[in-house]
Structure formats: C-alpha cells, structure tokens
Write a protein that holds these residues in place. Structure first.
Motif, short mmCIF file in Angstrom:
data_model
loop_
_atom_site.label_atom_id
_atom_site.label_comp_id
_atom_site.label_asym_id
_atom_site.label_seq_id
_atom_site.Cartn_x
_atom_site.Cartn_y
_atom_site.Cartn_z
N ALA A 1 0.65 -1.65 0.00
CA ALA A 1 -0.62 0.10 -0.22
C ALA A 1 1.33 0.87 -0.41
O ALA A 1 1.96 1.12 0.00
CB ALA A 1 -0.98 -0.06 0.89
N GLN A 2 0.57 2.96 -0.35
CA GLN A 2 1.31 2.99 -0.26
C GLN A 2 1.38 3.75 1.02
O GLN A 2 2.65 4.35 1.16
CB GLN A 2 -0.26 5.05 -0.37
CG GLN A 2 0.77 6.21 -1.09
CD GLN A 2 1.16 6.19 -2.98
OE1 GLN A 2 1.05 5.15 -2.90
NE2 GLN A 2 2.00 6.92 -3.30
N GLY A 3 1.32 4.06 2.03
CA GLY A 3 1.65 4.01 3.36
C GLY A 3 2.75 2.96 3.63
O GLY A 3 3.73 3.30 5.52
N ASP A 4 2.51 2.09 3.22
CA ASP A 4 3.57 1.04 3.72
C ASP A 4 5.43 1.14 3.62
O ASP A 4 5.83 2.11 3.14
CB ASP A 4 3.63 -0.47 2.64
CG ASP A 4 2.02 -1.59 3.49
OD1 ASP A 4 1.28 -1.03 4.49
OD2 ASP A 4 2.24 -2.36 2.66
N ASN A 5 6.08 0.38 4.83
CA ASN A 5 8.17 0.66 4.89
C ASN A 5 8.06 -0.52 3.40
O ASN A 5 8.95 -0.77 3.90
CB ASN A 5 8.46 0.16 6.21
CG ASN A 5 7.63 1.71 6.82
OD1 ASN A 5 7.62 2.72 5.86
ND2 ASN A 5 7.35 1.45 8.08
#
Length: 123
Positions: free
Chosen positions: A111-115
C-alpha cells in the motif's frame, strides 16, 4: 459410454479430413483454379465422394451433440467457478514451512503508506 462416443468422434473427424482432402478441386475456391462457368453453371451432380462427405459430416455433428449431452449430465451441476472458490485441499506437509501456501495478503502489492522498499529510478 463417453469414451466410446469420443473414440467414434475422433475416427469420424479423421475420416472426414481424409475424404475432403481426396475430393477433386472444383475451382473457384479463393479465386484460384480452373473450372469455368461461374454463375451460369448449375449445381454439380452429387458424386459418391460428396455423399460420403455429407454422411460423415452429419455423423460428426451427431456425435458432437451426444458428447455435449453426456458431459453435461456427468458434470453434476458444478461450475468451474464453483471449483475455484472452494477451499483448496490440505497439502501433505512434512515441515511447517515447506510446501505451505503463502498468505493471500502477501501476494498484493504494498500500500502507499507501507514501508516497502523503494522502486529504483534512473538518475
């Protein structure tokens, strides 16, 4: 019964191919070949080879319909989609890690916010 009809169907298919290839070319196919007359000539007389072709063709269609009916009866109303959504059978696992299926969430892109690791770019 299905295997018997399938074998007959395959024999008919091969015989139909052989009979069609043995027939004399009447010309006009694909715009090549001889055989004048065009639209002024009448229907050619039925040769024994054309009668055999018709009989083999009709038998081929009949066996095709028979195979469709037999396979529809033996399918027991189970769709391919139903088989895909059903739970997979348990695997014969000897180790806990070996042969196990990955988690469904791990197959999705991050996802966009994953590291997640950065995608390399050209500089």
């Amino acid at each position: 019964m299905e295997n018997v009809v399938l074998i007959i169907h395959l024999i008919l298919a091969l015989a139909l191919i052989a009979v069609v290839l043995l027939q004399r070319s009447e010309g006009g196919g694909l715009g090549i070949g001889g055989g004048g007359g065009g639209a002024t000539s009448g229907r050619p007389p039925a040769t024994p080879m054309s009668k055999v072709t018709w009989l083999l063709g009709i038998a081929f269609v009949i066996t095709s319909i028979t195979l469709t009916i037999v396979s529809a009866r033996s399918s027991a109303g189970v769709s391919v989609i139903d088989r895909l959504t059903a739970a997979p059978p348990a695997l014969n696992q000897q180790d806990d890690d070996a042969g196990s299926l990955p988690d469904a969430d791990s197959l999705l892109p991050p996802a966009q916010g994953d590291n997640a690791p950065l995608v390399p770019t050209l500089d």
